[in-house]
Structures are given as structure tokens and as C-alpha cells.
Design an enzyme around this catalytic site. Structure first.
Site, mmCIF file in Angstrom:
data_model
loop_
_atom_site.group_PDB
_atom_site.id
_atom_site.type_symbol
_atom_site.label_atom_id
_atom_site.label_comp_id
_atom_site.label_asym_id
_atom_site.label_seq_id
_atom_site.Cartn_x
_atom_site.Cartn_y
_atom_site.Cartn_z
ATOM 1 N N ASP A 100 0.858 -1.168 0.002
ATOM 2 C CA ASP A 100 0.266 0.083 -0.018
ATOM 3 C C ASP A 100 0.950 1.308 0.036
ATOM 4 O O ASP A 100 1.920 1.371 0.628
ATOM 5 C CB ASP A 100 -0.989 0.020 1.254
ATOM 6 C CG ASP A 100 -2.160 0.391 1.040
ATOM 7 O OD1 ASP A 100 -2.347 1.582 0.649
ATOM 8 O OD2 ASP A 100 -3.196 -0.449 1.355
ATOM 9 N N ASP A 202 -3.034 4.725 -2.371
ATOM 10 C CA ASP A 202 -4.361 5.349 -1.442
ATOM 11 C C ASP A 202 -4.487 6.577 -1.809
ATOM 12 O O ASP A 202 -3.753 7.366 -2.058
ATOM 13 C CB ASP A 202 -3.552 5.454 -0.176
ATOM 14 C CG ASP A 202 -4.430 5.611 1.109
ATOM 15 O OD1 ASP A 202 -5.445 4.684 1.366
ATOM 16 O OD2 ASP A 202 -4.510 6.634 1.697
ATOM 17 N N GLU A 259 -6.313 4.069 -5.784
ATOM 18 C CA GLU A 259 -7.695 4.351 -5.285
ATOM 19 C C GLU A 259 -8.362 5.743 -5.876
ATOM 20 O O GLU A 259 -7.791 6.597 -5.582
ATOM 21 C CB GLU A 259 -7.581 4.274 -3.763
ATOM 22 C CG GLU A 259 -8.786 4.023 -3.168
ATOM 23 C CD GLU A 259 -8.849 4.726 -1.643
ATOM 24 O OE1 GLU A 259 -9.760 4.417 -0.997
ATOM 25 O OE2 GLU A 259 -8.008 5.421 -1.292
ATOM 26 N N HIS A 326 -11.250 -3.133 3.049
ATOM 27 C CA HIS A 326 -10.978 -2.842 4.374
ATOM 28 C C HIS A 326 -11.765 -1.639 4.804
ATOM 29 O O HIS A 326 -11.726 -1.136 5.731
ATOM 30 C CB HIS A 326 -9.607 -2.709 4.783
ATOM 31 C CG HIS A 326 -8.959 -1.441 4.040
ATOM 32 N ND1 HIS A 326 -8.842 -1.421 2.680
ATOM 33 C CD2 HIS A 326 -8.551 -0.353 4.607
ATOM 34 C CE1 HIS A 326 -8.297 -0.242 2.428
ATOM 35 N NE2 HIS A 326 -7.971 0.405 3.506
ATOM 36 N N ASP A 327 -12.516 -0.812 3.642
ATOM 37 C CA ASP A 327 -13.310 0.274 4.057
ATOM 38 C C ASP A 327 -14.782 0.313 3.843
ATOM 39 O O ASP A 327 -15.633 1.257 4.213
ATOM 40 C CB ASP A 327 -12.996 1.550 3.086
ATOM 41 C CG ASP A 327 -11.182 2.112 3.264
ATOM 42 O OD1 ASP A 327 -10.824 1.854 4.604
ATOM 43 O OD2 ASP A 327 -10.460 2.196 2.452
#
Ligand code: NOJ
Length: 553
Positions: A100, A202, A259, A326-327
Site C-alpha cells: 500500500d 491510497d 484508489e 477494508h473500508d
């Protein structure tokens, strides 16, 4: 249209949220050695690439998305040697590892920020976004932070505000400063030289802010106003992103996925175009925004969104396919049925997105149909975003029960509860006390059970992965939506050189009669119910029934 062949287009990716994956040393927190111990499990599912959520040094305000040292590992996750071993062991098994990359912001405990806040003439001052207050010393504007409250935090030391679009412990880097960009590129190349296979990047649509930071329209005269439109996918962002790609990723044979909240399907061409795109693929947000707030699945607009992305990028760029990360919250709970139809709905949701054109991502636990959790008190929650927002709701006078409903439905902790490995105490995740409560249903829903049951969601995913791997059509073929207006069934075709596939999934708890007599069925390749008359083109789909057919051209 023909797509160029690339390893990352043929791959299936598995996302690991390390804190919740597997704890190797009994401290209640998942760790890198825990991932190493479970590599054979991941390989066994048929995975090609692992995406590891952040393991860097961090004070953990946002569970590692607040990095205080990009080139060190957080002690509770292990050491750099552990990471090197994970990389080597992943490669030994023929898989790849992507990390990430969090470069919109750092932690306020990063050395750059510590320097930056120390004085106005520190060489690092301009690494972040500082602003004096207005004439009365008030905040420079009315932008709301994504995690609630203002984006501005007052700093006593130098008497200015700094900007943070996430938490106040995540100050935004100043991408307009070439030194910041160069420092980031050096760090990225350090990781790429180490041999990692790419990055998930990210919050990258937020790196450019609207010049001058003007106030947002505020007709209701609120304290702060949702501010996405002034710091998301702003004009000029492409220059930064092209530079990032040229200086780093493009020099290596790696995979990148950005993202990309705020990028629509038309705009996406610039982002993922084969020759000059900034990334190999992006995570778009349109489909997940549609089912936000636990609204359930509004299927017709959902199909329109997915189809737009499939059509716009065909032959131009590549999609990243996902229904969990994970969000978000768990797909079976929010879109399917986490009661007695859990297995059927987990498989149907899986098949629905898995065979579209793009690289499928699976989030840990999705492959065993893990579900949402409801914790009793706010104190038991960890996720900074939903905890902040719930507190604000309570402050604003929303009754406690309603606020708890909100957190149950929306908290990112729903997907962050520890991985359920077996039916032993603490689900086999840890021998200690887990950092976040384990879902009680681990006794029935766990990896051991899923491996033993040939009809499990796990085995269905494994079959989907095997089938996709063997079929050029299912990887590269064009997509065509059929039954566009059907409110309960998502059906589409994939077109190959001399074959076609039909994917048909009933995403609701009713029976649906279908007529595919215009098509010639060759083979029922996969289904989640027993089908007796396999090649019959008129049939009734049972609740959450999913079928994959091979058709003649
Ligand atoms: C997106 C990440 O996926 C999320 O977990 C994080 O809170 C924000 N970006 C801030 O880094």
C-alpha cells in the site's frame, strides 16, 4: 476489442489487512509472520497477487494509513527482515506482493512533519499545507474533513493552521512542492528496487486541492461543509500523476492500482489508458457509493454503472473489480443475505463481479462469507471514521440508538474483525486477546469448515479462479449486458474469438423465470445449486442462484 496481454490482467488479487489476518505471537494483533504462515492457504485458493495493507511505522491513528516512517516496519507487525522473508516466500510460491502506498498524507509523527511544524522557516515547512487564520484568526475555510470536523488544525507553536483531509494526525503533503514529490519518488523507488511487485495507491485523487482554498457554498450555514469537490480529482492532477508514473512505476514491470474516488468512467481513460495512463487500473467508487448506508442493492442503476465502466475501458484500459475491501462492509450482510441464504448469496455476489473484464480483488474473509458485526457500545469500536462520525451525531442531538444503528451499518470495523480460521477459541486468530472483537459466528463460519465443505463459498471461489485462469475469453473478452432492466437478475455475456460465456446471477431472495432461448448453450460450467436439465435455456432461478454457461458463438 483486443486488449494487450499482461500478467496483472490475468491475475486474481487477495487483499490482506494484516492487523486482522493472523497473529503469530499471541499479542492479539495480526503480523507479517502470520501472513507468512498462511501463504499456503492463499496459494491454495489460487491467488496470484497479494495486496498487503500498510505495515509501515505508524502511531496507528488510522490503522497504518498514517505513516511515520515509510522505510521501516511497525514493531507490532514485525521487522524489515520479516517483510523481506514474506516477499521471498511469496515469490517462492509463484505469487507476487504489492504494498500500500499512502502519499496524500503522512502521520503528524513523521520526521518531515515534526520539522515542518517546528518553525515557519524550517526547510520542511513547505512539505505540508500551512495557512494563517482569517482576520479574526478563524479557520481559513469551511471544508469538512472526510473523517468529520474541519480539515484545518490549529498549531500553537507557529500559530498557523495545517490541512488534513483525513484525521488531524494525517496532515496532507504539499504536492505543489517539487521537493516533496522528489522525496516521495525516491522512497517509492527504494521499495521497487527491493523487488516488490507494485502498489495500491491510497487516496490518490486528493493530492491536488482547489487553488486558493475558497469557501464552499454553505446555504444551511453549517460549521463545515462536505468538501470533496474542492480536493478530489481537481484539474491539473494529471501532471503530478504522469510525473509520478514516469519517475517510478514505469521504470519497472510492476502492477499499480490507484484508489480513485471521484473519477468517472469517461475520465478513467486518462487514468488507465494503456500507453500513457497514470496507473494500470483504478478502484472506482461509483458502484460502492450507490449501495452506501446499507441501502441494499438497487440493481438497475448498479448494472448501468458497472456496464459503463466495462464499455468505456474496453480496449482502452483495464478495470479493477471488487465488492469488498477494508473500508466497506461485508457484501453478504449489506447486499446479500447473511442468514440462511448466506452461502448462496456469497457465491452469487462473487460470480456477479468476478467474470467481468478486469482484475478481480478478493478481500480477506470474503472467500468464506464473513459477515458484519454489531458491537454493544461505542467504546468497542476502533475505526476512527465511524467513531468520529457517531460522536458528532450524538453531539448534534441524534438519539443514541439511532447513532448506534449508523455505526452498525457503516463502520469499517465490520470488515476488520479478525479472520475466522477455525472454531477454537478466538477463531484460531490469536492465542491472546484480539485487538478487535471476533464475530461470534466464527464457530460456524471459518476457514477450517470452508475447506472441509465441498459446497462452501471458498470452494466456489477456488473454482471461479481456476475457470478464469483457463479462459482467454473470461479474461480478455468483451462484456455485453443483457436483461438490462431486470430488477433482480444481473446477466451478461463475455465474447471470445469462437465462444461466448453467459453469466447469470439472481441477486435477490425470490424465484425468477428466465428465457435464454436466443442462445445456444454448450455447457453449464459452474453453478451454486444443483441443476438437472443443464442445457435447457428456459428455467427458473432460485433465490441467489448463479450460473456460468459456455455458449457457441
Ligand atoms: C483510504 C484507505 O483505504 C482508508 O483506509 C484510509 O482511512 C484513507 N484512505 C486515508 O488514508
Amino acid at each position: 476489442m483486443q486488449q494487450s496481454k499482461q500478467w496483472w490482467k490475468e491475475a486474481v488479487v487477495y487483499q490482506i489487512y494484516p492487523r486482522s489476518f493472523y497473529d503469530s505471537n499471541g499479542d492479539g494483533i495480526g503480523d507479517i509472520r502470520g501472513v507468512i504462515e498462511k501463504l499456503d492457504y492463499i496459494k491454495g485458493l489460487g491467488i496470484d497477487v497479494i495486496w498487503l495493507s500498510p505495515v509501515y511505522e505508524s502511531p496507528n491513528d488510522d490503522n497504518g494509513y498514517d505513516i511515520s516512517d515509510y522505510q521501516d516496519i511497525l514493531e507490532e507487525f514485525g521487522t524489515m527482515d520479516d517483510l523481506d522473508e514474506l516477499l521471498a516466500e511469496t515469490h517462492k510460491r509463484g505469487m507476487k506482493l504489492i504494498m500500500d502506498l499512502v502519499i496524500n498524507h503522512t502521520s503528524d509523527e513523521h520526521e518531515w512533519f515534526i520539522e515542518s511544524r517546528s518553525s515557519k522557516d524550517n526547510p520542511y515547512r513547505d512539505y505540508y499545507i500551512w495557512h494563517p487564520g482569517d482576520e479574526e484568526g478563524n479557520r481559513p475555510n469551511n471544508w469538512e474533513s472526510i473523517f468529520g470536523g474541519s480539515v484545518w488544525e490549529w498549531d500553537e507553536e507557529t500559530e498557523e493552521y495545517f490541512m488534513h483531509i483525513f484525521s488531524k494526525k494525517q496532515p496532507d503533503l504539499n504536492w505543489e512542492n517539487p521537493e516533496v514529490r522528489q522525496s516521495l519518488y525516491d522512497m517509492v523507488n527504494w521499495w521497487l528496487d527491493k523487488g516488490i511487485d507494485g502498489f495500491r495507491v491510497d487516496a490518490i485523487t486528493h493530492i491536488k486541492k482547489k487553488p486558493g482554498f475558497p469557501d464552499l457554498p454553505n446555504p444551511l450555514n453549517k460549521d463545515v461543509v462536505p468538501s470533496f469537490e474542492y480536493h478530489m480529482n481537481q484539474p491539473g492532477i494529471g501532471e503530478h500523476l504522469s510525473e509520478l508514473a514516469n519517475e517510478t512505476f514505469d521504470q519497472y514491470n510492476v502492477m499499480t492500482v490507484g484508489e480513485a474516488n471521484g473519477v468517472d468512467a469517461k475520465d478513467a481513460k486518462n487514468w488507465v489508458e494503456e500507453e500513457n495512463g497514470y496507473f494500470d487500473m483504478i478502484f472506482q467508487f461509483e458502484h460502492v457509493n450507490l449501495w452506501g448506508d446499507n441501502q441494499g442493492l438497487d440493481l438497475v442503476p448498479f448494472k448501468q454503472i458497472m456496464t459503463r465502466w466495462q464499455e468505456e475501458l474496453d480496449g482502452v484500459g483495464w478495470n479493477a473489480l471488487y465488492i469488498e475491501n477494508h473500508d466497506l462492509v461485508r457484501a453478504v450482510s449489506s447486499l446479500g443475505d447473511d442468514g440462511d441464504k448466506r452461502k448462496a448469496s456469497g457465491k452469487a455476489l462473487g460470480m456477479m463481479y468476478f467474470f467481468m473484464q478486469g482484475t478481480p480483488f478478493i478481500y480477506q474473509g470474503q472467500e468464506i462469507g464473513m459477515t458484519n458485526i454489531q458491537l454493544d457500545s461505542l467504546d468497542e469500536y476502533d475505526d476512527i471514521e465511524s467513531v468520529n462520525r457517531t460522536k458528532i451525531m450524538i453531539e448534534e442531538g441524534i438519539v443514541f440508538d439511532e447513532a448506534m444503528e449508523y455505526i452498525w451499518d457503516n463502520s469499517r470495523d465490520n470488515v476488520r474483525t479478525p479472520m475466522q480460521w477455525d472454531s477454537s477459541e478466538q477463531a484460531g486468530f490469536t492465542t491472546g486477546t484480539p485487538w478487535l472483537q471476533i464475530n461470534n459466528n466464527y464457530v460456524d463460519i471459518n476457514v477450517q469448515e470452508a475447506l472441509a465443505d465441498p459446497n462452501s463459498i471458498y470452494h466456489f471461489y477456488k473454482k471461479m479462479i481456476d475457470i478464469r485462469r483457463e479462459s482467454e475469453t473470461l479474461i480478455y473478452g468483451s462484456y455485453e449486458l443483457i436483461e438490462a432492466d431486470h430488477p433482480a437478475v444481473y446477466a451478461y455475456l463475455r465474447h471470445g474469438e469462437d465462444e461466448k460465456y453467459l453469466i447469470v446471477t439472481n441477486l435477490f431472495n425470490d424465484h425468477e423465470t428466465m428465457d435464454f432461448s436466443d442462445y445456444h448453450f454448450e455447457e453449464l460450467v459452474l453453478s451454486n445449486y444443483l441443476v438437472t436439465d443443464e442445457l435447457k435455456t428456459e428455467f427458473t432461478l432460485r433465490p441467489y442462484e448463479a450460473r456460468l454457461y459456455r455458449l457457441s458463438k
